[in-house]
Write a protein that holds these residues in place. Structure first.
Motif, PDB file in Angstrom:
ATOM      1  N   GLU A 121       0.831  -1.208   0.000  1.00  0.00           N
ATOM      2  CA  GLU A 121       0.000   0.000   0.000  1.00  0.00           C
ATOM      3  C   GLU A 121       0.861   1.252   0.000  1.00  0.00           C
ATOM      4  O   GLU A 121       0.473   2.285  -0.541  1.00  0.00           O
ATOM      5  N   PRO A 137      -1.743   0.715   7.368  1.00  0.00           N
ATOM      6  CA  PRO A 137      -1.751  -0.737   7.151  1.00  0.00           C
ATOM      7  C   PRO A 137      -0.929  -1.423   8.237  1.00  0.00           C
ATOM      8  O   PRO A 137       0.056  -0.871   8.728  1.00  0.00           O
ATOM      9  N   GLN A 138      -1.349  -2.614   8.643  1.00  0.00           N
ATOM     10  CA  GLN A 138      -0.594  -3.341   9.647  1.00  0.00           C
ATOM     11  C   GLN A 138       0.716  -3.847   9.044  1.00  0.00           C
ATOM     12  O   GLN A 138       0.814  -4.118   7.857  1.00  0.00           O
ATOM     13  N   SER A 141       0.576  -7.148   7.095  1.00  0.00           N
ATOM     14  CA  SER A 141      -0.100  -7.095   5.792  1.00  0.00           C
ATOM     15  C   SER A 141       0.807  -6.466   4.735  1.00  0.00           C
ATOM     16  O   SER A 141       0.798  -6.877   3.569  1.00  0.00           O
ATOM     17  N   GLU A 142       1.619  -5.481   5.130  1.00  0.00           N
ATOM     18  CA  GLU A 142       2.578  -4.890   4.192  1.00  0.00           C
ATOM     19  C   GLU A 142       3.697  -5.878   3.870  1.00  0.00           C
ATOM     20  O   GLU A 142       4.122  -5.996   2.719  1.00  0.00           O
ATOM     21  N   LYS A 144       3.520  -9.090   3.830  1.00  0.00           N
ATOM     22  CA  LYS A 144       2.984 -10.113   2.924  1.00  0.00           C
ATOM     23  C   LYS A 144       3.076  -9.649   1.467  1.00  0.00           C
ATOM     24  O   LYS A 144       3.437 -10.415   0.566  1.00  0.00           O
ATOM     25  N   LYS A 145       2.749  -8.383   1.236  1.00  0.00           N
ATOM     26  CA  LYS A 145       2.782  -7.845  -0.129  1.00  0.00           C
ATOM     27  C   LYS A 145       4.215  -7.609  -0.601  1.00  0.00           C
ATOM     28  O   LYS A 145       4.509  -7.728  -1.800  1.00  0.00           O
ATOM     29  N   LEU A 167       1.733 -15.589  10.653  1.00  0.00           N
ATOM     30  CA  LEU A 167       1.027 -14.577   9.867  1.00  0.00           C
ATOM     31  C   LEU A 167       1.554 -14.494   8.430  1.00  0.00           C
ATOM     32  O   LEU A 167       0.834 -14.080   7.524  1.00  0.00           O
ATOM     33  N   ILE A 168       2.824 -14.875   8.245  1.00  0.00           N
ATOM     34  CA  ILE A 168       3.436 -14.727   6.920  1.00  0.00           C
ATOM     35  C   ILE A 168       4.059 -16.018   6.398  1.00  0.00           C
ATOM     36  O   ILE A 168       4.667 -16.010   5.322  1.00  0.00           O
ATOM     37  N   ASP A 171       3.076 -17.074   2.893  1.00  0.00           N
ATOM     38  CA  ASP A 171       3.656 -16.177   1.890  1.00  0.00           C
ATOM     39  C   ASP A 171       5.129 -16.513   1.658  1.00  0.00           C
ATOM     40  O   ASP A 171       5.616 -16.496   0.522  1.00  0.00           O
ATOM     41  N   SER A 249       0.992  -6.774  14.493  1.00  0.00           N
ATOM     42  CA  SER A 249      -0.421  -6.443  14.277  1.00  0.00           C
ATOM     43  C   SER A 249      -0.917  -5.330  15.172  1.00  0.00           C
ATOM     44  O   SER A 249      -1.213  -4.223  14.713  1.00  0.00           O
TER      45      SER A 249
END
Length: 452
Positions: A121, A137-138, A141-142, A144-145, A167-168, A171, A249
């Motif tokens: 993001e 953004p947490q 989540s960043e 992961k991207k 959490l990752i 990924d 998180s």
């Protein structure tokens, strides 16, 4: 009107007019260092161009494109480098955001498009700060991207918790399966790492792990995640978040996202420092068969004397790559008879420590006494850091005198001096030319400047 205080400002016409009205003692102005001029002037020009583009901004960006291309054309003409004309911005004013291989089978059957590739993001060209605020953004989540678009990843975390890794982990599995290379450095500090998490990482393909089991001396508190991309758009996160669920998180953690496009030297230093850790014996390879040792280390940590780290009695030894440089220096002197030597190494790999190790070895020929040392560099803060490095290596908290700024030495025998003071005081006019046994000029790429 200029306010009193510190500056590192290029003097332009407006500022020059103000400075002319001030007494000499109230201003400190120096010539731009030739070795740093490109970086200094690029930063200044960036500010000027930014202001200029803002003033002609509008819904139609053609005027901005025209100005940018005039600047590109002027630079090409002035430097006589025709290839710079290739940097002319196309009239369409577009940005490229993603590319897929033309051989990608999913694209060929219409199931995948470049515009659908996941991307963070936050920008991958501008640095940003994460503070754990609700509207941001947490971190996980960043990450992961970032993982989804990285070609290789380095993680440096003092501990790894399963609550954070889960959490990752999927990924990371996809990343490793498609050929991405993952390196992880962690520790047994405070017994916080989960064996389950390290084992999960070990089982990933293309993944290497190194662990520090030394809880007496190693105090790795760094938390950094580096995502390297072959496109050149590398990003990194550094801050307070270990690989745990709260840190990723809900915790109020602060993390800075860096990019190569606006903080290249910092990214390069992070990479070099990570590699220096990776190649030292302090961080040992974790592989199949290491689980029991890790379990023992984690179960016994935290029982050492808490005051032991305050004692300044430990030995600092060179990393293997530093020792190789030291051995080559010794060979140059003893075998070839060359006593003027240049050491070139990447930022963050410990050139100052190498010089301190070299001097320590040199001291052995003087039966315990310390030969006269002259250490020259261009900035006060570097001199202070260098003297601290020598004191640590020599285990002598009183070694060395500073001659810079407001610091005046009581002795010249072990002197850490700025090149400006050396030139203005002309020590070479009243000291014998063989007064110093060991002379070091740090940051020697500055030697192109007239002051040297």
């Amino acid at each position: 009107m200029l306010e009193q205080g510190l500056y590192e400002q290029v003097v332009n016409t407006e500022i020059k007019d103000e400075l002319r009205q001030l007494p000499e003692g109230s201003k400190h102005v120096e010539k731009i260092d030739a070795a740093e001029s490109s970086a200094v002037l690029t930063q200044y020009l960036s500010e000027v161009v930014h202001k200029g583009l803002d003033r002609i901004a509008g819904d139609d960006i053609s005027a901005q494109l025209n100005l940018v291309n005039k600047i590109v054309d002027l630079i090409s003409q002035e430097t006589a480098q025709d290839d710079l004309r290739d940097f002319t911005v196309d009239d369409e004013g577009e940005q490229l955001f993603a590319l897929l291989s033309r051989d990608d089978p999913m694209m060929r059957i219409g199931q995948k498009k470049a515009k659908d590739l996941p991307r963070p993001e936050t920008s991958i060209v501008q640095s940003s700060l994460f503070t754990g605020a609700v509207h941001e953004p947490q971190m996980f989540s960043e990450l992961k991207k970032e993982i989804a678009s990285a070609d290789r990843i380095d993680m440096l975390v003092s501990f790894v918790k399963w609550s954070g890794l889960r959490l990752i982990i999927d990924d990371l599995q996809h990343f490793a399966d498609r050929g991405g290379r993952l390196r992880v450095i962690t520790t047994t500090y405070m017994g916080a790492t989960d064996v389950k998490a390290v084992e999960a990482l070990r089982k990933l393909p293309n993944t290497e792990i190194r662990v520090s089991y030394d809880t007496e001396r190693t105090r790795l508190h760094a938390k950094a995640y580096m995502f390297y991309r072959e496109t050149g758009f590398t990003t990194a996160y550094v801050g307070s978040s270990n690989l745990s669920n709260p840190a990723m998180s809900s915790g109020l953690e602060w993390n800075v996202k860096l990019t190569t496009k606006d903080m290249l030297p910092t990214i390069q230093k992070m990479e070099a420092t990570f590699d220096s850790y990776w190649n030292t014996a302090s961080f040992e390879v974790y592989e199949d068969g290491c689980k029991e040792r890790l379990e023992r280390a984690l179960s016994t940590t935290g029982k050492a004397n808490p005051t032991s780290e305050m004692q300044f009695v430990f030995d600092i030894q060179p990393y293997p790559y530093q020792q190789e440089i030291l051995d080559r220096l010794q060979a140059e002197r003893e075998v070839r008879g060359y006593y003027r030597n240049l050491v070139v190494a990447a930022t963050g790999t410990g050139k100052t420590l190498i010089s301190a190790f070299d001097y320590r070895r040199f001291c052995k020929a003087f039966s315990g006494s310390k030969p006269r040392l002259l250490f020259v560099v261009h900035r006060e803060e570097i001199l202070k850091q260098s003297r601290s490095a020598f004191r640590a290596v020599l285990k002598d908290p009183n070694f060395g005198e500073l001659f810079v700024g407001s610091f005046k030495p009581g002795s010249l025998e072990h002197l850490f001096i700025s090149v400006q003071i050396l030139a203005s005081q002309k020590l070479y006019d009243f000291l014998p030319e063989d007064y110093y046994d060991f002379i070091i000029v740090d940051e020697f790429h500055h030697a192109a400047a007239p002051t040297y």
